[in-house]
Design a protein around this motif. Structure first.
Motif, PDB file in Angstrom:
ATOM      1  N   SER A 216      46.237  49.343  -8.656  1.00 13.11           N
ATOM      2  CA  SER A 216      46.696  50.270  -9.694  1.00 13.11           C
ATOM      3  C   SER A 216      46.791  51.691  -9.154  1.00 13.11           C
ATOM      4  N   MET A 217      45.819  52.088  -8.333  1.00 11.29           N
ATOM      5  CA  MET A 217      45.838  53.429  -7.746  1.00 11.29           C
ATOM      6  C   MET A 217      47.022  53.603  -6.804  1.00 11.29           C
ATOM      7  N   CYS A 218      47.309  52.579  -5.998  1.00 12.00           N
ATOM      8  CA  CYS A 218      48.440  52.664  -5.065  1.00 12.00           C
ATOM      9  C   CYS A 218      49.762  52.749  -5.820  1.00 12.00           C
ATOM     10  N   ILE A 219      49.891  52.014  -6.917  1.00  9.92           N
ATOM     11  CA  ILE A 219      51.118  52.065  -7.722  1.00  9.92           C
ATOM     12  C   ILE A 219      51.332  53.467  -8.287  1.00  9.92           C
ATOM     13  N   ARG A 220      50.235  54.144  -8.619  1.00  8.77           N
ATOM     14  CA  ARG A 220      50.327  55.498  -9.175  1.00  8.77           C
ATOM     15  C   ARG A 220      50.405  56.580  -8.104  1.00  8.77           C
ATOM     16  N   GLY A 221      50.578  56.175  -6.839  1.00  8.81           N
ATOM     17  CA  GLY A 221      50.812  57.142  -5.772  1.00  8.81           C
ATOM     18  C   GLY A 221      49.574  57.629  -5.053  1.00  8.81           C
ATOM     19  N   PHE A 222      48.480  56.887  -5.111  1.00 12.43           N
ATOM     20  CA  PHE A 222      47.274  57.328  -4.429  1.00 12.43           C
ATOM     21  C   PHE A 222      47.465  57.216  -2.924  1.00 12.43           C
ATOM     22  N   ASN A 223      47.137  58.293  -2.204  1.00 15.80           N
ATOM     23  CA  ASN A 223      47.275  58.316  -0.748  1.00 15.80           C
ATOM     24  C   ASN A 223      46.014  58.858  -0.067  1.00 15.80           C
ATOM     25  N   GLY A 224      44.882  58.747  -0.722  1.00 17.52           N
ATOM     26  CA  GLY A 224      43.633  59.243  -0.159  1.00 17.52           C
ATOM     27  C   GLY A 224      43.146  60.528  -0.786  1.00 17.52           C
ATOM     28  N   GLU A 225      43.991  61.212  -1.518  1.00 13.84           N
ATOM     29  CA  GLU A 225      43.628  62.461  -2.195  1.00 13.84           C
ATOM     30  C   GLU A 225      43.957  62.320  -3.665  1.00 13.84           C
ATOM     31  N   PHE A 226      43.022  62.671  -4.532  1.00 16.10           N
ATOM     32  CA  PHE A 226      43.235  62.516  -5.954  1.00 16.10           C
ATOM     33  C   PHE A 226      44.092  63.649  -6.493  1.00 16.10           C
ATOM     34  N   PRO A 227      45.147  63.330  -7.275  1.00 18.70           N
ATOM     35  CA  PRO A 227      46.025  64.372  -7.806  1.00 18.70           C
ATOM     36  C   PRO A 227      45.307  65.385  -8.677  1.00 18.70           C
ATOM     37  N   ARG A 228      44.196  64.988  -9.320  1.00 22.10           N
ATOM     38  CA  ARG A 228      43.490  65.902 -10.230  1.00 22.10           C
ATOM     39  C   ARG A 228      42.772  67.011  -9.469  1.00 22.10           C
TER      40      ARG A 228
END
Length: 266
Positions: A216-228
């Motif tokens: 789920s995180m990868c689908i939402r664009g997770f690349n090792g750094e949290f967008p928040r």
């Protein structure tokens, strides 16, 4: 309410407290992190016999409790396991340190007794300072502050995931224990013969849940750094708060302020 439900509730309660719209909550997280580390460093640096000077350092937690409208009673309840542990660390000091450092009338006061109470106070103050940081700063903001001081990204991510999903693991534990209790009515606790299978099942369920979360995180664009973890500006009030407490705590470390003020009245 079961112990697991209470633990989940306490974690969620502290998390909601850290996200309230209060002035102390809105202070830049890096400043609060720095002050907490600075305060703990000053507390630890006190001499083992300097109990009078150490008492003056209570000004910082008292101020944050009042400013953040936090309940001291709730803090003691949440830290009921940790505080006794840090308090008994110096309980054997009176048996090893018989140096006479003071007299109360004709009674000699051993240095071991003073160092025991000093160590207890140090432990209580450091634990309270850590609690105040967590209660006024969300885990995302703490991780953001850690990244600002260049803590490795993988360590910050692990810290955030452990804190965020520990409730998920506790919920899985609750489901497994409930299922066991339904299949073994009238039995207190879990029989030792079932510990291995239940732990293995919990591990497998946790791994499956971890795979789902990661996908789920990868689908939402997770690349090792949290967008928040976005940039948060420091304002003048935050810098003033930092400078005031830096010099106030430094002054209380150098001089027994309470003792000096009390001497003026005497």
């Amino acid at each position: 309410m079961s112990k697991i439900n209470k633990a989940i509730y306490e974690i969620q309660k502290i998390d909601s407290m850290s996200k309230e719209d209060k002035w102390v909550n809105n202070i830049h997280p890096l400043i609060k992190l720095f002050l907490t580390v600075y305060y703990i460093f000053l507390i630890v640096s006190f001499h083992k016999y300097d109990m009078a000077g150490l008492f003056g350092m209570c000004i910082y937690p008292i101020f944050v409790f009042v400013l953040g409208d936090l309940s001291f009673r709730d803090a003691l309840y949440r830290l009921r396991v940790v505080l006794p542990i840090v308090s008994i660390m110096g309980i054997f000091n009176p048996f090893f340190d018989h140096t006479v450092v003071n007299h109360i009338g004709d009674v000699a006061v051993w240095g071991g007794v003073i160092s025991m109470f000093t160590l207890m106070i140090k432990g209580i103050f450091t634990v309270l300072a850590s609690y105040l940081l967590i209660a006024t700063t969300s885990i995302e903001e703490i991780c953001y502050a850690l990244r600002l001081i260049h803590i490795p990204k993988i360590m910050v991510t692990q810290l955030l995931l452990i804190y965020r999903y520990i409730t998920v693991l506790m919920a899985e534990t609750k489901r497994i224990t409930q299922a066991y209790s339904l299949r073994a009515p009238g039995q207190k606790g879990i029989h030792i013969s079932a510990w291995g299978p239940l732990v293995g099942q919990m591990l497998l369920r946790s791994m499956d849940r971890a795979d789902d979360i990661y996908e789920s995180m990868c689908i939402r664009g997770f690349n090792g750094e949290f967008p928040r973890m976005t940039k948060k500006r420091k304002n003048k009030g935050d810098l003033i708060y930092l400078l005031v407490w830096f010099f106030v705590l430094f002054a209380f470390r150098l001089y027994p302020v309470f003792e000096i003020v009390g001497g003026l009245f005497v």
